[in-house]
Each structure stands twice: as structure tokens, then as C-alpha cells.
Write a protein that holds these residues in place. Structure first.
Motif, PDB file in Angstrom:
ATOM      1  N   LYS A 156      -3.743  -7.933  -7.642  1.00  0.00           N
ATOM      2  CA  LYS A 156      -5.023  -7.224  -7.984  1.00  0.00           C
ATOM      3  C   LYS A 156      -5.020  -6.075  -6.787  1.00  0.00           C
ATOM      4  O   LYS A 156      -4.573  -6.216  -5.805  1.00  0.00           O
ATOM      5  N   SER A 157      -5.753  -5.091  -7.191  1.00  0.00           N
ATOM      6  CA  SER A 157      -6.052  -3.849  -6.169  1.00  0.00           C
ATOM      7  C   SER A 157      -7.223  -3.824  -5.539  1.00  0.00           C
ATOM      8  O   SER A 157      -8.193  -3.971  -6.611  1.00  0.00           O
ATOM      9  N   THR A 158      -7.593  -3.302  -4.403  1.00  0.00           N
ATOM     10  CA  THR A 158      -8.838  -2.919  -3.832  1.00  0.00           C
ATOM     11  C   THR A 158      -8.862  -1.724  -3.145  1.00  0.00           C
ATOM     12  O   THR A 158      -7.663  -1.482  -2.807  1.00  0.00           O
ATOM     13  N   LEU A 159      -9.901  -1.339  -2.542  1.00  0.00           N
ATOM     14  CA  LEU A 159      -9.704   0.053  -1.410  1.00  0.00           C
ATOM     15  C   LEU A 159     -10.097  -0.829  -0.171  1.00  0.00           C
ATOM     16  O   LEU A 159     -10.752  -1.670   0.014  1.00  0.00           O
ATOM     17  N   ASN A 189     -10.358   6.146   2.959  1.00  0.00           N
ATOM     18  CA  ASN A 189     -10.192   4.899   2.143  1.00  0.00           C
ATOM     19  C   ASN A 189      -8.661   4.811   1.512  1.00  0.00           C
ATOM     20  O   ASN A 189      -8.034   6.062   1.450  1.00  0.00           O
ATOM     21  N   PHE A 190      -8.302   3.880   1.177  1.00  0.00           N
ATOM     22  CA  PHE A 190      -6.635   3.912   0.690  1.00  0.00           C
ATOM     23  C   PHE A 190      -6.701   2.548  -0.008  1.00  0.00           C
ATOM     24  O   PHE A 190      -7.486   1.550   0.533  1.00  0.00           O
ATOM     25  N   PRO A 191      -5.801   2.579  -1.153  1.00  0.00           N
ATOM     26  CA  PRO A 191      -5.661   1.118  -1.862  1.00  0.00           C
ATOM     27  C   PRO A 191      -4.609   0.363  -1.321  1.00  0.00           C
ATOM     28  O   PRO A 191      -3.815   0.538  -0.563  1.00  0.00           O
ATOM     29  N   THR A 212      -2.798  -3.411  -2.602  1.00  0.00           N
ATOM     30  CA  THR A 212      -2.516  -4.293  -3.545  1.00  0.00           C
ATOM     31  C   THR A 212      -2.189  -5.771  -3.156  1.00  0.00           C
ATOM     32  O   THR A 212      -1.468  -5.885  -2.201  1.00  0.00           O
ATOM     33  N   THR A 225       0.895  -1.232  -0.075  1.00  0.00           N
ATOM     34  CA  THR A 225      -0.069  -0.105  -0.011  1.00  0.00           C
ATOM     35  C   THR A 225       0.973   1.349   0.061  1.00  0.00           C
ATOM     36  O   THR A 225       2.039   1.179   0.594  1.00  0.00           O
TER      37      THR A 225
END
Length: 171
Positions: free
Chosen positions: A164-167, A152-154, A156, A98
Motif C-alpha cells: 500500500k502507498s501513502t504520502l 511531500n513524497f510517496p 510504498t 520510495t
């Protein structure tokens, strides 16, 4: 005017007693009242930030309830989520990264007080890995910025051979 509510059950004990059906007759205004309160409750669940932890489908992978704890700059935050592997092959989660922290660790609680850092973890086909428990979670540190409720922050997720990435939602 009355309406009928039917509740079906698969429980063996209830099946013997109620023959797989319970019927309750209620006046229609009561049914409308129940429906209105239920809908209102669903709207609160949808709007409230604590329930902003939506599931994200990434092909055959589903990420759910991605949350982090509020933490001061330079501190450690716990990141929790569930990964459901709906594919026909086993997955191997190598770690996460992150932009809000320099390091990440997969922490496993062993016993009541001891912890161990895991290098990776497997997710069998058609299984869910639950990182929302007190026994297993990621820690990210030192934080580059303050994480406050509502942020919020991403992240991976790094699997063997792909990422894959998500929040993540902070609360």
C-alpha cells in the motif's frame, strides 16, 4: 446568565473525592470566550504544516504521522510513522520503498549507541507499531533530491502478500 461545565472522570482517587463529577459555574461570556479560543486553536492546528501529518486508512490498516527529516541530496533522511493493525490477523511489514531514495533500512536502536538493521517486523492483530520513537525508524538513502520542510513524497509499504502507498510530509 451562567453556564455549567461538567467534567466526568474515571480516576479512582477523584471518584472518591468528587463522586465522579466536578461542576464549575461560569458566566456565559466566559464560556463563549473559551469556546472561541478553543476553536481558534483547532484552526491553527489544522492549518499549520507541522500538523499536516494526517492519518490514512487503508482498509483495516491505519497509517499515522508519516514524516521525514529535511535532508540534502545524497544524504539520509529518517522516515517515521505509526501503523495500526485493526484487522483480525497479524501483519508482517517487509519494508518500504520510495522514488526519492535508492535504499531503505529499518533501524532499531539497541542500547544508547548501537543500532541494528532489521529485515522485517511484525504487527500483531489489534496493535500499533510505533516507528516515531528514537528506538525504531526507517532511513532512506541516498536521496535523489533535496527534501525541504513542506515537501511531500510517496512511500510504498510492503507487507507479506500485498503493498500500500501513502504520502510522507517533510518537516
Amino acid at each position: 446568565m451562567t453556564g455549567t461545565v461538567r467534567i466526568s472522570t474515571c480516576g479512582r482517587a477523584l471518584l472518591k473525592i468528587f463522586y465522579n463529577r466536578i461542576e464549575i459555574s461560569l458566566p456565559s461570556f466566559v464560556l463563549r470566550w473559551i469556546a472561541a479560543w478553543s476553536l481558534g486553536g483547532l484552526m491553527v492546528l489544522t492549518i499549520h504544516p507541522a500538523f499536516a501529518d494526517e492519518s490514512v486508512d487503508l482498509g483495516d490498516i491505519r497509517i499515522e504521522a508519516a514524516t521525514a527529516t529535511p535532508t540534502a541530496k545524497g544524504g539520509r533522511s529518517r522516515v517515521r510513522f505509526q501503523i495500526t493493525n485493526n484487522s483480525r490477523t497479524d501483519l508482517h511489514l517487509l519494508g518500504i520503498s520510495t522514488p526519492v531514495a535508492a535504499k531503505t533500512e529499518l533501524v532499531a536502536r539497541v542500547g544508547s549507541e548501537n543500532t541494528s538493521v532489521l529485515q522485517s517486523i511484525g504487527i500483531p492483530s489489534e496493535e500499533t507499531l510505533d516507528l516515531t520513537t528514537s528506538h525504531l525508524h526507517y532511513e532512506i538513502y541516498p536521496l535523489e533530491k533535496v527534501l525541504q520542510s513542506g515537501d511531500n513524497f510517496p512511500i510504498t509499504l510492503h507487507f507479506r502478500g500485498w503493498s500500500k502507498s501513502t504520502l510522507v510530509h517533510v518537516h
